[in-house]
Design an enzyme around this catalytic site. Structure first.
Site, PDB file in Angstrom:
ATOM      1  N   TYR A 172       3.480  38.930  27.276  1.00 35.22           N
ATOM      2  CA  TYR A 172       4.592  39.611  27.951  1.00 35.22           C
ATOM      3  C   TYR A 172       4.468  41.132  27.987  1.00 35.22           C
ATOM      4  O   TYR A 172       5.323  41.805  28.570  1.00 35.22           O
ATOM      5  CB  TYR A 172       5.917  39.216  27.291  1.00 35.22           C
ATOM      6  N   GLU A 185      14.452  34.611  41.482  1.00 33.42           N
ATOM      7  CA  GLU A 185      13.871  34.254  40.177  1.00 33.42           C
ATOM      8  C   GLU A 185      12.752  35.242  39.842  1.00 33.42           C
ATOM      9  O   GLU A 185      11.916  35.541  40.695  1.00 33.42           O
ATOM     10  CB  GLU A 185      13.297  32.835  40.283  1.00 33.42           C
ATOM     11  N   HIS A 221       9.813  36.372  36.757  1.00 38.15           N
ATOM     12  CA  HIS A 221       9.115  36.132  35.489  1.00 38.15           C
ATOM     13  C   HIS A 221       8.055  37.204  35.266  1.00 38.15           C
ATOM     14  O   HIS A 221       7.370  37.610  36.214  1.00 38.15           O
ATOM     15  CB  HIS A 221       8.417  34.775  35.478  1.00 38.15           C
ATOM     16  N   PRO A 245      17.131  33.746  27.266  1.00 38.21           N
ATOM     17  CA  PRO A 245      16.804  33.738  25.841  1.00 38.21           C
ATOM     18  C   PRO A 245      15.467  34.385  25.502  1.00 38.21           C
ATOM     19  O   PRO A 245      14.488  34.217  26.223  1.00 38.21           O
ATOM     20  CB  PRO A 245      16.788  32.244  25.483  1.00 38.21           C
ATOM     21  N   ASN A 246      15.500  35.107  24.409  1.00 41.05           N
ATOM     22  CA  ASN A 246      14.337  35.737  23.788  1.00 41.05           C
ATOM     23  C   ASN A 246      13.829  36.972  24.526  1.00 41.05           C
ATOM     24  O   ASN A 246      12.923  37.658  24.033  1.00 41.05           O
ATOM     25  CB  ASN A 246      13.193  34.718  23.599  1.00 41.05           C
ATOM     26  N   ARG A 305       7.588  40.581  21.287  1.00 40.49           N
ATOM     27  CA  ARG A 305       7.412  39.137  21.454  1.00 40.49           C
ATOM     28  C   ARG A 305       6.104  38.863  22.205  1.00 40.49           C
ATOM     29  O   ARG A 305       5.951  39.283  23.358  1.00 40.49           O
ATOM     30  CB  ARG A 305       8.581  38.606  22.278  1.00 40.49           C
ATOM     31  N   ARG A 307       0.281  28.625  32.948  1.00 40.73           N
ATOM     32  CA  ARG A 307       0.463  28.406  31.510  1.00 40.73           C
ATOM     33  C   ARG A 307       0.630  26.904  31.225  1.00 40.73           C
ATOM     34  O   ARG A 307       0.153  26.079  31.978  1.00 40.73           O
ATOM     35  CB  ARG A 307       1.646  29.254  31.027  1.00 40.73           C
ATOM     36  N   ASN A 324      15.791  36.426  35.252  1.00 36.07           N
ATOM     37  CA  ASN A 324      14.697  35.871  34.474  1.00 36.07           C
ATOM     38  C   ASN A 324      15.351  34.938  33.455  1.00 36.07           C
ATOM     39  O   ASN A 324      15.863  35.403  32.433  1.00 36.07           O
ATOM     40  CB  ASN A 324      13.895  36.960  33.770  1.00 36.07           C
ATOM     41  N   ALA A 360      13.199  30.425  29.027  1.00 31.86           N
ATOM     42  CA  ALA A 360      12.874  28.998  28.951  1.00 31.86           C
ATOM     43  C   ALA A 360      13.890  28.114  29.676  1.00 31.86           C
ATOM     44  O   ALA A 360      13.574  26.963  30.014  1.00 31.86           O
ATOM     45  CB  ALA A 360      12.744  28.585  27.494  1.00 31.86           C
TER      46      ALA A 360
END
Ligand code: DQA
Length: 146
Positions: free
Chosen positions: A26, A102, A104, A13-14, A21, A111, A78, A81
């Site tokens: 990012y 995975e 990111h 998502p996103n 964004r 964070r 990726n 969330a």
């Protein structure tokens, strides 16, 4: 020419909003830019990329299963969330035999504390994070070597 082994690159998502964004977190590279970079590198490595994005958890589960069933070599994911919430993705990764890496852009450990848990990372072969768009490239190189 023989078919090149396929690497699924799944985005949650996103991530369709990459480029605009939270660019301070990012960067300004878009998902299409990343797809182009991955395709160029995949050619050099003798691999093929199947890149997808969805804002829906179940699509990501379906695609992990599809990658395995179709004989793909590996999955880069990726999960956005869903990384921090999805037992369904954890179980999907556990349920397939191909390696899942995975990825990111940011380093979630540096964070907010709610990003410090990764259900996906607990099931993945390995994790690459914190290198912006280059995280995907590093993950592709890792997939080529395993
Ligand atoms: C992200 C990190 C996640 O915590 C966040 O929810 C994202 C992007 C990353 O690539 O840095 O959507 O997966």
């Amino acid at each position: 020419m023989a078919d090149r082994p396929v690497i699924f690159v799944l985005n949650g998502p996103n991530l369709n909003l990459l480029g605009t964004r939270e660019p301070d977190v990012y960067g300004t590279t878009t998902l299409d830019d990343i797809a182009g970079m991955l395709e160029d590198r995949a050619l050099e490595l003798g691999l093929e990329i199947d890149m997808r994005q969805s804002n829906h958890e179940g699509h990501l589960v379906d695609w992990i299963q599809e990658a395995d069933a179709s004989g793909a070599k590996a999955v880069l994911i990726n999960p956005g969330a869903y990384t921090h919430t999805s037992i369904a993705l954890h179980d999907a990764i556990k349920g397939v035999s191909i390696p899942v890496i995975e990825v990111h852009l940011s380093n979630p450990h540096a964070r907010e504390s709610f990003r410090h848990v990764s259900y996906v990372g607990r099931a993945a072969k390995g994790s690459i994070m914190g290198f912006g768009a280059q995280s995907y490239m590093l993950a592709l190189d890792a997939a080529a070597r395993i």
